[in-house]
Enzyme design. Sequence first.
Site, short mmCIF file in Angstrom:
data_model
loop_
_atom_site.label_atom_id
_atom_site.label_comp_id
_atom_site.label_asym_id
_atom_site.label_seq_id
_atom_site.Cartn_x
_atom_site.Cartn_y
_atom_site.Cartn_z
N CYS A 148 0.87 -1.18 0.00
CA CYS A 148 0.00 0.00 0.00
C CYS A 148 0.90 1.23 0.00
O CYS A 148 2.05 1.16 -0.44
CB CYS A 148 -0.99 -0.02 1.15
SG CYS A 148 -0.28 0.20 2.80
N ASN B 219 2.57 1.43 4.29
CA ASN B 219 2.78 0.15 4.97
C ASN B 219 2.44 0.22 6.46
O ASN B 219 3.10 -0.40 7.28
CB ASN B 219 4.21 -0.35 4.75
CG ASN B 219 4.43 -1.81 5.14
OD1 ASN B 219 5.50 -2.15 5.65
ND2 ASN B 219 3.47 -2.68 4.94
N CYS C 153 -1.34 0.69 7.25
CA CYS C 153 -2.78 0.42 7.36
C CYS C 153 -3.19 -0.81 6.56
O CYS C 153 -3.35 -1.89 7.11
CB CYS C 153 -3.60 1.63 6.89
SG CYS C 153 -3.39 3.13 7.87
N ARG C 154 -3.34 -0.63 5.25
CA ARG C 154 -3.92 -1.69 4.42
C ARG C 154 -3.00 -2.88 4.22
O ARG C 154 -3.43 -4.03 4.38
CB ARG C 154 -4.33 -1.11 3.06
CG ARG C 154 -5.47 -0.12 3.17
CD ARG C 154 -5.71 0.60 1.86
NE ARG C 154 -4.67 1.61 1.65
CZ ARG C 154 -4.58 2.37 0.58
NH1 ARG C 154 -5.45 2.22 -0.41
NH2 ARG C 154 -3.63 3.28 0.45
N SER C 155 -1.75 -2.65 3.84
CA SER C 155 -0.89 -3.81 3.55
C SER C 155 -0.53 -4.63 4.78
O SER C 155 -0.52 -5.86 4.71
CB SER C 155 0.35 -3.40 2.74
OG SER C 155 1.14 -2.46 3.41
N ASP D 108 -8.09 3.84 1.22
CA ASP D 108 -7.18 4.12 2.33
C ASP D 108 -7.99 4.62 3.53
O ASP D 108 -8.64 5.65 3.45
CB ASP D 108 -6.17 5.19 1.91
CG ASP D 108 -5.07 5.40 2.91
OD1 ASP D 108 -5.15 4.87 4.05
OD2 ASP D 108 -4.10 6.10 2.58
#
Length: 165
Positions: A11, A14, A16-18, A129
């Site tokens: 993401c 690195n 939140c999402r990933s 995001d």
Amino acid sequence: MNSPYRVCFVCTGNICRSPMAEAVFRTFVEDAGLGALVRVDSAGTGGWHEGDGADPRTVSVLEANGYPSDHFARQFRAEWFGGLDLVVALDEGHLRALRSLAPTQADADKVRLLRAYDPARPDDLDVPDPYYGGMDGFEDCLEMVEAAGKGLLDAVRTALEERAA
């Protein structure tokens, strides 16, 4: 024994999402009994948060749903492509950035969008995001990651079978 199948989620920062995708998919891999065959990792397209832990809201959502969260952010490097089998982008911007970083066309072809693996085939393949919003965005992110993670696990299982054949 063949080398492990390596998957890296990417993401922006690195945090939140990933890392959420990494934690969820690692759990799916372990639960499927594939832990010895698949390595799961994550990174960001940028290095602003290198060395930081995951966003506290990511940690909270993961832990509330039974996923472990032990993470330190890092930036994706072009030289990693050679050691990876699949690079999973969390949105179209990451997909473009990663493909432009790829040293070869074969490396660019390793980059896929996470939600492309969602069996429901959503129209919008981006995982939004959640950073600038509230907890509901992180919870929505987890739902999207889990839904696509099941399809991704099937794809990785198929790749492992093809490798073994």
